[in-house]
Design a protein around this motif. Structure first.
Motif, short mmCIF file in Angstrom:
data_model
loop_
_atom_site.label_atom_id
_atom_site.label_comp_id
_atom_site.label_asym_id
_atom_site.label_seq_id
_atom_site.Cartn_x
_atom_site.Cartn_y
_atom_site.Cartn_z
N ILE A 217 100.72 9.19 61.39
CA ILE A 217 100.05 7.89 60.07
C ILE A 217 101.27 6.11 60.81
N ALA A 218 102.04 6.85 61.45
CA ALA A 218 102.84 5.11 62.43
C ALA A 218 102.36 4.59 62.69
N ASP A 219 101.42 5.50 63.85
CA ASP A 219 100.85 4.25 65.56
C ASP A 219 99.59 4.13 64.61
N ALA A 220 99.14 4.76 63.75
CA ALA A 220 97.33 3.88 63.30
C ALA A 220 97.67 3.08 61.86
N GLY A 221 99.10 2.71 61.29
CA GLY A 221 99.23 2.32 60.67
C GLY A 221 99.59 0.74 61.69
N HIS A 222 99.81 0.53 63.58
CA HIS A 222 100.11 -0.66 64.33
C HIS A 222 98.63 -0.53 64.37
N ILE A 223 97.79 -0.15 63.95
CA ILE A 223 96.40 -0.37 64.42
C ILE A 223 95.48 -1.29 62.78
N ALA A 224 96.18 -0.97 61.59
CA ALA A 224 95.07 -1.73 60.39
C ALA A 224 95.95 -2.79 60.17
N ALA A 225 97.23 -2.55 61.06
CA ALA A 225 98.46 -3.90 60.99
C ALA A 225 97.39 -4.98 61.74
N ALA A 226 97.25 -4.69 63.31
CA ALA A 226 96.96 -5.68 64.22
C ALA A 226 95.52 -5.77 63.19
N SER A 227 94.55 -4.85 62.79
CA SER A 227 93.31 -5.23 62.72
C SER A 227 92.95 -5.95 61.53
N GLY A 228 94.08 -6.18 60.35
CA GLY A 228 93.49 -7.00 59.64
C GLY A 228 92.60 -5.55 58.19
N VAL A 229 93.03 -4.60 58.89
CA VAL A 229 92.10 -3.44 57.73
C VAL A 229 93.19 -2.63 57.28
N ARG A 230 92.42 -1.77 56.34
CA ARG A 230 93.09 -0.53 56.18
C ARG A 230 92.32 0.53 56.48
N LEU A 231 93.15 1.57 56.66
CA LEU A 231 92.85 2.98 57.09
C LEU A 231 93.10 3.69 56.25
N SER A 232 92.48 4.92 55.90
CA SER A 232 92.34 5.81 54.89
C SER A 232 92.12 6.89 56.09
N LEU A 233 93.50 8.59 55.75
CA LEU A 233 93.51 8.93 56.48
C LEU A 233 93.74 10.66 55.52
N ASP A 234 92.74 11.52 56.03
CA ASP A 234 91.81 12.48 55.46
C ASP A 234 92.95 13.53 56.08
N LEU A 235 94.47 14.52 55.85
CA LEU A 235 95.08 15.23 56.49
C LEU A 235 94.79 16.36 56.72
N ASP A 236 93.63 16.97 55.78
CA ASP A 236 92.86 17.93 55.70
C ASP A 236 92.41 18.18 56.81
N ARG A 237 91.32 16.95 57.62
CA ARG A 237 91.59 16.89 58.53
C ARG A 237 91.65 16.99 60.41
N LEU A 238 93.20 17.18 59.54
CA LEU A 238 94.45 16.98 61.03
C LEU A 238 94.12 18.38 62.33
N PRO A 239 93.56 17.98 62.92
CA PRO A 239 93.65 19.04 64.37
C PRO A 239 95.05 19.52 64.85
N VAL A 240 95.19 20.74 64.87
CA VAL A 240 96.07 21.45 65.05
C VAL A 240 96.53 22.63 65.62
N SER A 241 96.40 22.88 66.43
CA SER A 241 96.62 23.72 67.27
C SER A 241 97.20 25.56 67.07
N ALA A 242 97.02 26.46 67.20
CA ALA A 242 97.38 27.75 67.20
C ALA A 242 98.70 27.71 66.80
N ALA A 243 99.52 27.28 67.91
CA ALA A 243 101.19 27.27 67.42
C ALA A 243 101.53 26.41 65.92
#
Length: 312
Positions: A217-243
């Motif tokens: 979220i922090a690093d996506a926020g850097h993209i939003a700030a540098a690009s002058g846009v808003r990023l909408s993230l859905d954590l249900d889609r977060l890719p996770v490992s088996a562990a």
């Protein structure tokens, strides 16, 4: 460390790591020459790591050196750069005798050879404080082709490579707070893999990108700030490992647990924006008009307090 001893140690431990680079001058000079490559831009990045902050106290020096290489190459990976050389600075604490220094140099050499990187120079000093090391990494991109944080466009998809949350859980595993019977999570934390394999995909398709070091979220926020846009993230889609999925299954509050994975950092994957999701990436959101980051789980907004690691 004084005069002759320092230079003798540099010659013994680090001269073999130059890879024969002409501009390194066998580390006999106090400066180096970086060769030019017509048609390419030189990309430069620098990261430092400190004992007790970025790696556990008492960590094997060889593992420390390899992590140092990899976190720097992760920055180059997100820029779609091809690494070729580096500069090193280390501050040895008193407890670091010849055996520890040799182990550090050995681990450093192992990964520099693995990733085809030559050592061009640097510095070694002593310190009364914790062991600290810094690497400046150099890479090439076709002229004008570096993938920046700025560049995300409204309508782009937000996508991330690999899996997210393993680094944060790996740190907890090293502290005995998360079960990790195979040691896989701890290995992910100790020895991340820079996503240099994504270079061609990023060059061909990414409008913006960043490596996931401080937290997704922090690093996506850097993209939003540098690009002058808003990023909408859905954590249900977060890719996770088996562990990570096994850990999630034990958590009573899924929204909080997903947020913990998305803010923990140390994954060293790449989050980027694209017109459509490329191979090797998972879509986790969209670029919208506005500013900042909005996060949801199950279609409901989630308030995120600490978005990632803060250095100050």
């Amino acid at each position: 460390m004084s005069g002759a001893d320092e230079f003798t140690e540099i010659a013994r431990l680090f001269r073999p790591l130059t890879g024969g680079a002409i501009g390194a001058f066998d580390l006999l000079d106090d400066a180096a020459i970086v060769p030019q490559r017509p048609g390419f831009d030189l990309v430069v990045t620098k990261d430092a790591i400190v004992e007790g902050v970025h790696f556990p106290v008492g960590e094997h020096p060889g593992l420390v050196a390899r992590k140092l290489v990899r976190v720097n190459l992760s920055d180059l990976a997100a820029k779609a750069a091809e690494p070729f050389a580096c500069f090193l600075a280390v501050a040895w604490p008193k407890a670091f005798g010849p055996a520890e220094r040799e182990a550090f140099a050995s681990g450093l050499g192992e990964d520099l050879r693995t990733f085809g990187v030559g050592l061009l120079g640097g510095d070694t000093v002593s310190t009364p404080g914790p062991f600290t090391a810094s690497l400046t990494a150099l890479g090439w991109v076709p002229q004008g082709g570096m993938v920046r944080r700025a560049g995300a466009r409204v309508g782009d998809v937000v996508a991330v490579s690999g899996t997210i949350g393993d680094g944060a859980l790996g740190l907890l595993a090293t502290q005995g707070e998360v079960e990790d019977p195979a040691g896989w999570l701890a290995e992910r934390y100790r020895l991340p893999s820079p996503r240099l394999d994504l270079r061609d995909v990023l060059r061909g398709a990414a409008s913006a990108a960043a490596d996931v070091s401080d937290g997704l979220i922090a690093d996506a926020g850097h993209i939003a700030a540098a690009s002058g846009v808003r990023l909408s993230l859905d954590l249900d889609r977060l890719p996770v490992s088996a562990a990570a999925a096994a850990w999630l299954a034990t958590q009573p509050h899924q929204s909080q647990a997903l947020a913990q994975l998305a803010t923990g950092g140390d994954d060293y994957e790449v989050v980027g924006t694209f017109r459509e999701t490329p191979p090797g990436f998972t879509q986790i959101g969209r670029v919208c008009a506005g500013a900042g980051i909005e996060v949801s789980v199950g279609g409901s907004p989630v308030e995120i307090g600490r978005r990632g690691w803060r250095h100050i």
